[in-house]
Scaffold this motif. Sequence first.
Motif, PDB file in Angstrom:
ATOM      1  N   MET A  22       0.843  -1.200   0.000  1.00 22.43           N
ATOM      2  CA  MET A  22       0.000   0.000   0.000  1.00 22.43           C
ATOM      3  C   MET A  22       0.877   1.248   0.000  1.00 22.43           C
ATOM      4  O   MET A  22       0.608   2.216  -0.711  1.00 22.43           O
ATOM      5  CB  MET A  22      -0.910  -0.039   1.236  1.00 22.43           C
ATOM      6  CG  MET A  22      -1.758   1.199   1.443  1.00 22.43           C
ATOM      7  SD  MET A  22      -0.849   2.476   2.334  1.00 22.43           S
ATOM      8  CE  MET A  22      -2.122   3.691   2.587  1.00 22.43           C
TER       9      MET A  22
ATOM     10  N   SER B  37      -4.813   2.310 -12.988  1.00 22.31           N
ATOM     11  CA  SER B  37      -6.238   2.001 -12.845  1.00 22.31           C
ATOM     12  C   SER B  37      -6.981   2.191 -14.163  1.00 22.31           C
ATOM     13  O   SER B  37      -6.532   2.923 -15.037  1.00 22.31           O
ATOM     14  CB  SER B  37      -6.864   2.920 -11.803  1.00 22.31           C
ATOM     15  OG  SER B  37      -6.976   4.233 -12.314  1.00 22.31           O
TER      16      SER B  37
ATOM     17  N   LEU C  66       0.612   3.744  -3.593  1.00 17.68           N
ATOM     18  CA  LEU C  66      -0.231   4.922  -3.432  1.00 17.68           C
ATOM     19  C   LEU C  66       0.002   5.984  -4.515  1.00 17.68           C
ATOM     20  O   LEU C  66      -0.933   6.602  -5.003  1.00 17.68           O
ATOM     21  CB  LEU C  66       0.043   5.533  -2.061  1.00 17.68           C
ATOM     22  CG  LEU C  66      -1.001   6.531  -1.618  1.00 17.68           C
ATOM     23  CD1 LEU C  66      -2.267   5.810  -1.243  1.00 17.68           C
ATOM     24  CD2 LEU C  66      -0.487   7.343  -0.455  1.00 17.68           C
ATOM     25  N   ALA C  67       1.278   6.178  -4.880  1.00 15.72           N
ATOM     26  CA  ALA C  67       1.597   7.273  -5.789  1.00 15.72           C
ATOM     27  C   ALA C  67       1.232   6.963  -7.234  1.00 15.72           C
ATOM     28  O   ALA C  67       1.175   7.869  -8.057  1.00 15.72           O
ATOM     29  CB  ALA C  67       3.084   7.616  -5.693  1.00 15.72           C
TER      30      ALA C  67
ATOM     31  N   GLN D  10      -6.312  -4.953  -9.948  1.00 16.41           N
ATOM     32  CA  GLN D  10      -5.946  -5.928  -8.914  1.00 16.41           C
ATOM     33  C   GLN D  10      -4.776  -6.811  -9.319  1.00 16.41           C
ATOM     34  O   GLN D  10      -4.201  -7.495  -8.494  1.00 16.41           O
ATOM     35  CB  GLN D  10      -7.150  -6.813  -8.568  1.00 16.41           C
ATOM     36  CG  GLN D  10      -8.388  -6.048  -8.195  1.00 16.41           C
ATOM     37  CD  GLN D  10      -8.361  -5.586  -6.755  1.00 16.41           C
ATOM     38  OE1 GLN D  10      -7.717  -6.193  -5.917  1.00 16.41           O
ATOM     39  NE2 GLN D  10      -9.055  -4.489  -6.459  1.00 16.41           N
TER      40      GLN D  10
ATOM     41  N   ARG E 229     -11.993  -0.839  -3.778  1.00 16.47           N
ATOM     42  CA  ARG E 229     -11.593  -1.080  -5.156  1.00 16.47           C
ATOM     43  C   ARG E 229     -11.197   0.146  -5.957  1.00 16.47           C
ATOM     44  O   ARG E 229     -10.580   0.022  -7.006  1.00 16.47           O
ATOM     45  CB  ARG E 229     -12.755  -1.792  -5.901  1.00 16.47           C
ATOM     46  CG  ARG E 229     -12.969  -3.214  -5.490  1.00 16.47           C
ATOM     47  CD  ARG E 229     -11.804  -4.069  -5.924  1.00 16.47           C
ATOM     48  NE  ARG E 229     -11.573  -5.185  -5.036  1.00 16.47           N
ATOM     49  CZ  ARG E 229     -12.174  -6.359  -5.141  1.00 16.47           C
ATOM     50  NH1 ARG E 229     -13.027  -6.572  -6.087  1.00 16.47           N
ATOM     51  NH2 ARG E 229     -11.894  -7.318  -4.290  1.00 16.47           N
TER      52      ARG E 229
ATOM     53  N   VAL F 157      -9.433   3.927  -6.718  1.00 11.90           N
ATOM     54  CA  VAL F 157      -8.261   4.724  -6.386  1.00 11.90           C
ATOM     55  C   VAL F 157      -8.610   5.740  -5.307  1.00 11.90           C
ATOM     56  O   VAL F 157      -7.893   5.925  -4.330  1.00 11.90           O
ATOM     57  CB  VAL F 157      -7.762   5.447  -7.652  1.00 11.90           C
ATOM     58  CG1 VAL F 157      -6.680   6.446  -7.312  1.00 11.90           C
ATOM     59  CG2 VAL F 157      -7.259   4.430  -8.659  1.00 11.90           C
TER      60      VAL F 157
ATOM     61  N   ILE G  47      -1.277   4.189  -8.186  1.00 15.63           N
ATOM     62  CA  ILE G  47      -2.446   3.354  -8.488  1.00 15.63           C
ATOM     63  C   ILE G  47      -3.397   4.033  -9.455  1.00 15.63           C
ATOM     64  O   ILE G  47      -4.118   3.367 -10.183  1.00 15.63           O
ATOM     65  CB  ILE G  47      -3.282   2.903  -7.259  1.00 15.63           C
ATOM     66  CG1 ILE G  47      -3.261   3.963  -6.184  1.00 15.63           C
ATOM     67  CG2 ILE G  47      -2.856   1.550  -6.745  1.00 15.63           C
ATOM     68  CD1 ILE G  47      -4.298   3.703  -5.122  1.00 15.63           C
ATOM     69  N   ASP G  48      -3.396   5.374  -9.455  1.00 14.58           N
ATOM     70  CA  ASP G  48      -4.303   6.041 -10.393  1.00 14.58           C
ATOM     71  C   ASP G  48      -3.844   5.834 -11.835  1.00 14.58           C
ATOM     72  O   ASP G  48      -4.638   5.845 -12.755  1.00 14.58           O
ATOM     73  CB  ASP G  48      -4.404   7.532 -10.063  1.00 14.58           C
ATOM     74  CG  ASP G  48      -3.043   8.219 -10.057  1.00 14.58           C
ATOM     75  OD1 ASP G  48      -2.072   7.591  -9.584  1.00 14.58           O
ATOM     76  OD2 ASP G  48      -2.956   9.357 -10.528  1.00 14.58           O
TER      77      ASP G  48
ATOM     78  N   ARG H 189     -10.748   4.449 -12.782  1.00 17.72           N
ATOM     79  CA  ARG H 189     -10.549   4.696 -11.355  1.00 17.72           C
ATOM     80  C   ARG H 189     -10.702   3.445 -10.495  1.00 17.72           C
ATOM     81  O   ARG H 189     -10.768   3.524  -9.277  1.00 17.72           O
ATOM     82  CB  ARG H 189     -11.498   5.778 -10.841  1.00 17.72           C
ATOM     83  CG  ARG H 189     -11.213   7.133 -11.421  1.00 17.72           C
ATOM     84  CD  ARG H 189     -10.081   7.789 -10.674  1.00 17.72           C
ATOM     85  NE  ARG H 189      -9.132   8.381 -11.592  1.00 17.72           N
ATOM     86  CZ  ARG H 189      -8.120   9.168 -11.212  1.00 17.72           C
ATOM     87  NH1 ARG H 189      -7.938   9.457  -9.964  1.00 17.72           N
ATOM     88  NH2 ARG H 189      -7.283   9.640 -12.091  1.00 17.72           N
ATOM     89  N   LEU H 190     -10.809   2.267 -11.145  1.00 19.67           N
ATOM     90  CA  LEU H 190     -10.834   1.035 -10.366  1.00 19.67           C
ATOM     91  C   LEU H 190      -9.403   0.522 -10.260  1.00 19.67           C
ATOM     92  O   LEU H 190      -8.668   0.496 -11.241  1.00 19.67           O
ATOM     93  CB  LEU H 190     -11.703  -0.025 -11.052  1.00 19.67           C
ATOM     94  CG  LEU H 190     -13.207   0.210 -10.957  1.00 19.67           C
ATOM     95  CD1 LEU H 190     -13.958  -0.820 -11.788  1.00 19.67           C
ATOM     96  CD2 LEU H 190     -13.654   0.140  -9.504  1.00 19.67           C
ATOM     97  N   VAL H 191      -9.006   0.131  -9.034  1.00 24.66           N
ATOM     98  CA  VAL H 191      -7.651  -0.360  -8.830  1.00 24.66           C
ATOM     99  C   VAL H 191      -7.459  -1.643  -9.637  1.00 24.66           C
ATOM    100  O   VAL H 191      -8.290  -2.540  -9.590  1.00 24.66           O
ATOM    101  CB  VAL H 191      -7.394  -0.641  -7.339  1.00 24.66           C
ATOM    102  CG1 VAL H 191      -6.040  -1.285  -7.139  1.00 24.66           C
ATOM    103  CG2 VAL H 191      -7.497   0.652  -6.537  1.00 24.66           C
TER     104      VAL H 191
ATOM    105  N   GLU I 125      -1.225  -4.089  -9.763  1.00 27.53           N
ATOM    106  CA  GLU I 125      -0.678  -3.527  -8.535  1.00 27.53           C
ATOM    107  C   GLU I 125       0.326  -4.468  -7.863  1.00 27.53           C
ATOM    108  O   GLU I 125       1.481  -4.094  -7.668  1.00 27.53           O
ATOM    109  CB  GLU I 125      -1.795  -3.135  -7.572  1.00 27.53           C
ATOM    110  CG  GLU I 125      -1.256  -2.403  -6.364  1.00 27.53           C
ATOM    111  CD  GLU I 125      -2.272  -2.250  -5.241  1.00 27.53           C
ATOM    112  OE1 GLU I 125      -3.411  -2.717  -5.399  1.00 27.53           O
ATOM    113  OE2 GLU I 125      -1.890  -1.668  -4.223  1.00 27.53           O
TER     114      GLU I 125
END
Lengths: 512, 327
Positions: free
Chosen positions: A357, A368, A361-362, A375, B183, B185, A364-365, A371-373, A378
């Motif tokens: 995590m 994505s 953090l810096a 999975q 889920r 960001v 994941i956008d 805007r969904l991570v 990552e």
Amino acid sequence: MTSERPVLLRVRGVGRRYAGVTALAAIDVDVRGGEVLAIVGENGAGKSTLLKILSGVVQPSEGTLEVADARGALGGVELDGVRDATRAGIALVHQELNLAENLDVAGSIYLGREPSRFGFLDRARMRADARKWLARVGLEIDPGTLCGTLPIAQRQLVEIAKALSTESRVLILDEPTSSLTMRETDRLLEIMDELRRAGVAVVFVSHHLDEVMKIADRVIVLRDGRKTGELVRGEYDRAMIERLMVGRDIAASARREVAANAAVRLEIASLTSAHRRRRPVSFAVRAGEIVGLAGLVGAGRTEILEAIAGVTTHGGEVRLDGSALAGDASSRVRRGVAIVPEDRARNGLFLENPVAMNMSLAWIDRTSRARLVDQRAEPSLVSRMIARMQLRPPQPARRVQTLSGGNQQKTVIGRWLAVDPKVLLLDEPTRGVDVGARAEIHAEVRRLAEAGSAVVFASSELEEVLLLADRIIVMHDGAIAGELAAHEATEVAIMHLATGGAAHAHQTGTHA
Amino acid sequence: MKRALGIIGIFLAILVFSIFFAENFTTGINLMQLTNRTALYSVLALGAALVIVTGGIDLSIGSVVCLAGIMTPWLLIEHEWTPWQVIPTVLAMSAFIGLCHGLLITRLKLQPFLVTLCGLLLYRGIARWMTGDQSQGFMGEYGDVRAIALAKFSIPGLTDYRLPATVIPALVLAILIGLFLSRTVWGRWLLATGRNESAARYSGVPTAWLVTGSYVACSLLAGFGGMLFIFDIGSAQPSDFGNFYELYAIAAAVLGGCSLRGGEASVVGVLFGVATLRVLQNTITLAGYSSQIEFAVVGGVLLLGVAADELIRRYAARRLERAGAVA
């Protein structure tokens, strides 16, 4: 010579295991009055565990401790808690200072054992006594000063005064110089020397071998929880200690040449910090260049880095590849500006969260979709960064809290690797980081520069500045005091500028 | 999910106790009312959880419930607006209230406790003044709109239990917020902001917007909840409608594993936290205890739950330290 000094604390066969893992084993140490004993080793070597055992914070799983009584006869003791250690005349000054900022100096020194008369606080006596102990550490401040208003170096001396005021004969300092400037460090070393002459046993941990070489009568080297060497003053050199610490020779870095025709990547024009009144600062950094900001603590280096990153507001202009950088940190991060802050626990890490995590953090956008991570992306990206930073142990699910300082710092730097930063800003990149990890972090910073990043770092360690920077900007009192190319820079030249000496003047005297 | 296990345990224990000791607890009508109430309070608690995740707090939830709830029949009946005008207006007003909270907290750096405490006084005062402190109701009209909250769906095989319609918005919101937190960001960023605002900022997280957004969501949900409440009960007094609802919402979120320090949340936990408080309240009434003791019981359960959580956390931290600390 050494043997004539009285042994105040004797450690025999001491070891400590945590859940079956050996943190420390078979340690023999004699701590003698009138002697400075340095303990060195990489992070994770067992230094902290040893200090904690000596000061009663943790109890050894095996082995014995003996403490000298008033007549000097040694007797076995069990130090169950700090209180026992205090009673035995042993005091620990923590790496993170523990003074309550809202108490005054006298109140801090006598916290929990305030002198009283008829149940009322005897403030006059407390201050008078405090003044006496402050004088012992060469601190001429009013005991009524609030601790929160003191600079770090003075707070540290207050802590030492506090330790002395409990009639301690053994004073243990955990990385006492890690947040001090060079001059403050010298002052502290003088005080340690005075205490030594007064018969106090001073034990200290340090990552700075220069200090160790300067002051220590004996050096104990730890590696992987074992004592790999005990060296007596005059019988060792720096390389010997380094070899004993890491079990290998540390290769000196090869200097890089930055192409003179590389494009200017980062340009700072008349930058002023909004927080304090500072003179405007301007400089430019080419792609692939590593610029080191040298200077004393308070010279304004952190303010410049934070202004470039956009975490504080500023005046003047910052340009990236020719176009102005505006807005707050989040918009600048999106444009490729990365910052590794000085205080990683406060500004860099989510200590209770896993490595994964903290790293993702810096970016994941960016991985994505809608805007969904992602999975799958990552964890695979995190694993790659862990491997590249050589994080130990290489476990993405591990909580950052449980990592050593070096690995915590690698986590913060690893966060930015996946985004190929155009500008990388590092504030004290290897503070509290052991020798091995330091070399790895430096290598990674160089790799990023070679890939085209403009790197600016601030460091209070001249050695690090000289080792890592291609160009050195020396700051003094909020302004640029001078600039040195790596090949012409020396510690003396940097200190000359950092302490207010005129640029290009070859005089030896320094002015504060 | 792991964080929710504790509250699920507490819920089951209280449920079993209620089934055995509270008369009429298992009747269809009682269970229907219980489900309905749980769903309604869940809407508020989910909003509270979003704010608590950031390390903040919203004390104005009950007053926003009151203002939004009272305004709905007031605009429909007294001012003869159409439902198509009223519902968007009330929701927009609620969101605007949240926006004000968020901006005051992130831009002016005021403390969330103070900002929303002022909100608590302000919005109830406005509701009472606006209506002349008169009870507001639908006068038996607008049955079609009120059906949003009042409709009941038959479940094949069950005769005296029908599912209240309020469960639908509550579950949809719970799923959306759950997915948002785990889920997306933004959800990750919100949790990170709650854990360490400064570190999040240094990592490029737009913390101010996320925190503002969470206050907007919280007030919006409070306003929406207020509408559902008034649709359900039909009429209400501005002076007491929604009193203490913020505390129920916060208590449920905390029972459900949201740390007031921020950075931790479990949507499942929040739902069970709400259900636990509702069953407790229901049982106190049914078992014939004086309803005045309800607050004392809720307070006691909350204290026990939070203390147990802290002890478990410390135990886990100690185990981790013993297992992991080398050096």
